[in-house]
Enzyme design. Structure first.
Site, mmCIF file in Angstrom:
data_model
loop_
_atom_site.group_PDB
_atom_site.id
_atom_site.type_symbol
_atom_site.label_atom_id
_atom_site.label_comp_id
_atom_site.label_asym_id
_atom_site.label_seq_id
_atom_site.Cartn_x
_atom_site.Cartn_y
_atom_site.Cartn_z
ATOM 1 N N CYS A 139 0.808 -1.224 0.000
ATOM 2 C CA CYS A 139 0.000 0.000 0.000
ATOM 3 C C CYS A 139 0.841 1.274 0.000
ATOM 4 O O CYS A 139 0.281 2.378 -0.022
ATOM 5 C CB CYS A 139 -0.939 -0.002 1.198
ATOM 6 S SG CYS A 139 -2.010 -1.455 1.229
ATOM 7 N N HIS B 117 -2.296 8.089 6.230
ATOM 8 C CA HIS B 117 -2.533 6.813 5.560
ATOM 9 C C HIS B 117 -3.847 6.208 6.041
ATOM 10 O O HIS B 117 -4.538 5.531 5.270
ATOM 11 C CB HIS B 117 -1.380 5.853 5.838
ATOM 12 C CG HIS B 117 -1.527 4.519 5.201
ATOM 13 N ND1 HIS B 117 -1.482 4.344 3.836
ATOM 14 C CD2 HIS B 117 -1.741 3.280 5.725
ATOM 15 C CE1 HIS B 117 -1.640 3.058 3.543
ATOM 16 N NE2 HIS B 117 -1.820 2.387 4.675
ATOM 17 N N GLU C 113 -0.701 5.200 13.687
ATOM 18 C CA GLU C 113 -0.263 6.369 12.928
ATOM 19 C C GLU C 113 -0.306 7.630 13.778
ATOM 20 O O GLU C 113 0.613 8.462 13.724
ATOM 21 C CB GLU C 113 -1.113 6.551 11.675
ATOM 22 C CG GLU C 113 -0.644 7.712 10.807
ATOM 23 C CD GLU C 113 -1.264 7.748 9.436
ATOM 24 O OE1 GLU C 113 -0.788 8.526 8.587
ATOM 25 O OE2 GLU C 113 -2.230 6.993 9.187
ATOM 26 N N LYS D 220 -9.500 8.420 2.725
ATOM 27 C CA LYS D 220 -10.022 7.091 2.374
ATOM 28 C C LYS D 220 -11.479 6.924 2.790
ATOM 29 O O LYS D 220 -12.150 6.005 2.327
ATOM 30 C CB LYS D 220 -9.151 6.001 3.000
ATOM 31 C CG LYS D 220 -7.766 5.868 2.373
ATOM 32 C CD LYS D 220 -6.993 4.723 3.007
ATOM 33 C CE LYS D 220 -5.623 4.541 2.351
ATOM 34 N NZ LYS D 220 -4.683 5.630 2.725
ATOM 35 N N HIS E 142 -9.668 2.387 -0.027
ATOM 36 C CA HIS E 142 -8.216 2.164 -0.019
ATOM 37 C C HIS E 142 -7.799 1.577 -1.362
ATOM 38 O O HIS E 142 -8.091 0.425 -1.661
ATOM 39 C CB HIS E 142 -7.869 1.214 1.121
ATOM 40 C CG HIS E 142 -6.409 1.034 1.349
ATOM 41 N ND1 HIS E 142 -5.443 1.695 0.614
ATOM 42 C CD2 HIS E 142 -5.733 0.263 2.251
ATOM 43 C CE1 HIS E 142 -4.250 1.339 1.044
ATOM 44 N NE2 HIS E 142 -4.401 0.471 2.034
ATOM 45 N N PHE F 238 2.073 -3.525 3.943
ATOM 46 C CA PHE F 238 2.406 -4.831 4.514
ATOM 47 C C PHE F 238 3.910 -5.055 4.401
ATOM 48 O O PHE F 238 4.565 -4.598 3.449
ATOM 49 C CB PHE F 238 1.668 -5.942 3.763
ATOM 50 C CG PHE F 238 0.226 -6.103 4.174
ATOM 51 C CD1 PHE F 238 -0.353 -5.313 5.143
ATOM 52 C CD2 PHE F 238 -0.562 -7.083 3.573
ATOM 53 C CE1 PHE F 238 -1.684 -5.469 5.523
ATOM 54 C CE2 PHE F 238 -1.894 -7.256 3.939
ATOM 55 C CZ PHE F 238 -2.456 -6.445 4.919
#
Length: 458
Positions: A203, A344, A355, A376, A381, A444
């Protein structure tokens, strides 16, 4: 040691070698001064529609691009919502792929690649950059990120082979599933012979693509980079796989527009999306010399690794905070200069919390003065394309002075109550100086990247 002494040490004694080394040393010394990198064009294919200005307006107005997955193949899955690119041949801001890519070519490329070509055409037209000379083409590179290949292609081709033999497999099967073919097709379409890269960092792919492109320009390896990300991975298999990871939202199947809710207390997972976003980055001197319109400046970028877990973020926030600190360091920006963060924040319980923890480590009390958006909530996403799309929004915020809202932020926990999370409505970005923002992207494998973008000043 001064430059003259350094050259006396480095230069060989023979004349020809000395001349070659002198040219080399002059190049090194010139490259030691980083070039300024600016954004001169952008293009978008997204769940909110196509076209930067249209999508930006939709975002500021609080519109959602998330809908219910109606196909029977999704009916038994725990998650039945996604953010898909709206299709249509009659409405201006819906995507008509065959208008941009011939039907015969669509057979040879993945849908994500086709999205990238559409977004790139808009970006290059926007930048008015269509070089016809060899020098211009040789100095223009491409870097596109993609998080996942098309699982439908793989599953269907495997089934076809087992049922009807190898001769029924599409001869373009391999090019369709290679992530770097998006950059390859773009390079071939426009004859760009500069650096040709593909970033696949889950991502974080789109943001890493922009970061690497800025680096290539800063160091003098290219004058123009066409960069961003693309993704078209929404399928029953992909949704099922993310459901098995317990990563997707499952509690809002009958209210799809409420499913993605970053920072909200009732968030229960992310919503898969698709699309592409492409930016034209350019050496400032090159842009000025051709009288290009400049949207914003990319001041710096930082990256790091969590070194923690294949899918879960490090709960201490140290890895993410390192990416932010490094971006500010490269940009030569103090934390107190930052006025906006495009987070994010995917709408997962742990990810959003970590975050904020990382941002507190960097900004301390100043975080309460920063406008933090998580877009988002509106577009889902986009995986490998997420960072690129959200970077476009950061550029637009720096240029326009408007900060987009975080949709579906209805219940804020006590530990977040002092933060300005731009809940549900856009905000005017008032500042006494230059507008400076950061964009976070995490993937990831614990890969983190932060971009630092600012309002352009001569």
């Amino acid at each position: 040691m001064d430059t003259a002494m350094l050259l006396r040490i480095l230069l060989p004694r023979n004349g020809g070698g000395a001349r070659r080394m002198s040219r080399w040393s002059a190049g090194v010394l010139k490259a030691a001064v980083p070039r300024r990198v600016v954004v001169t064009g952008m293009g978008v294919v997204s769940p909110l529609g196509c076209g930067v200005q249209h999508v930006w307006t939709q975002l500021l107005e609080g519109q959602s691009g998330i809908s219910k997955l109606e196909a029977e193949s999704f009916a038994k899955l725990p998650c039945r919502v996604a953010a898909l690119v709206p299709r249509g041949a009659t409405e201006e801001h819906k995507l008509d792929l065959e208008k941009f890519v011939p039907k015969s070519d669509l057979r040879t490329m993945a849908p994500a690649t086709a999205y990238a070509l559409v977004a790139a055409q808009e970006a290059l037209d926007d930048a008015q950059w269509h070089p016809k000379d060899e020098q211009g083409r040789n100095e223009t590179g491409v870097s596109l990120g993609m998080g996942m290949v098309d699982l439908v292609d793989i599953a269907d081709s495997s089934q076809l082979m087992s049922q009807r033999g190898h001769s029924r497999v599409n001869p373009y099967f391999v090019p369709r599933i290679l992530p770097n073919l998006a950059a390859g097709h773009l390079s071939m379409r426009y004859c760009f012979r500069g650096p040709n890269h593909c970033l696949s960092t889950a991502c974080a792919s789109g943001s890493h693509s922009i970061a690497d492109s800025a680096r290539l320009i800063r160091e003098g390896s290219a004058k123009v980079m066409v960069c961003g990300g693309c993704e078209a991975a929404v399928s029953p298999l992909a949704v099922a796989a993310f459901c098995r990871l317990r990563a997707l939202s499952t509690g809002f199947n009958d209210e799809p527009t409420r499913a993605s809710r970053p920072f909200d207390k009732s968030r229960d997972g992310f919503v898969m999306g698709e699309g592409a976003a492409v930016l034209v980055l350019e050496d400032l001197e090159h842009a000025v010399n051709r009288n290009a319109r400049i949207y914003a400046e990319v001041l710096g970028y930082g990256s790091s690794g969590d070194a923690h877990h294949p899918t879960a973020p490090s709960t201490d926030g140290l890895g993410a905070s390192l990416a932010v600190r490094r971006a500010l360091e490269v940009a030569d920006v103090e934390p107190e200069e930052v006025g906006h963060v495009n987070a994010h924040a995917t709408s997962t319980p742990m990810g959003d919390e970590v975050e904020i923890k990382a941002l507190r480590l960097v900004f301390g009390d100043h975080l309460e003065k920063i406008r933090i958006s998580a877009t988002k909530g509106a577009h889902g996403h986009l995986l490998g394309a997420a960072g690129a799309l959200e970077a476009v929004f950061v550029v637009m915020a720096c240029q326009s002075g408007w900060v987009p809202p975080t949709l579906n932020l209805d219940l804020i926990s006590e530990d977040l109550s002092k933060l300005n999370l731009v809940a549900n409505e856009k905000q005017k970005w008032e500042t006494g100086g230059r507008r400076v923002a950061i964009k976070n992207s995490f993937g990831f494998g614990g890969t983190n990247v932060t971009l630092c973008v600012a309002q352009y000043e001569d």
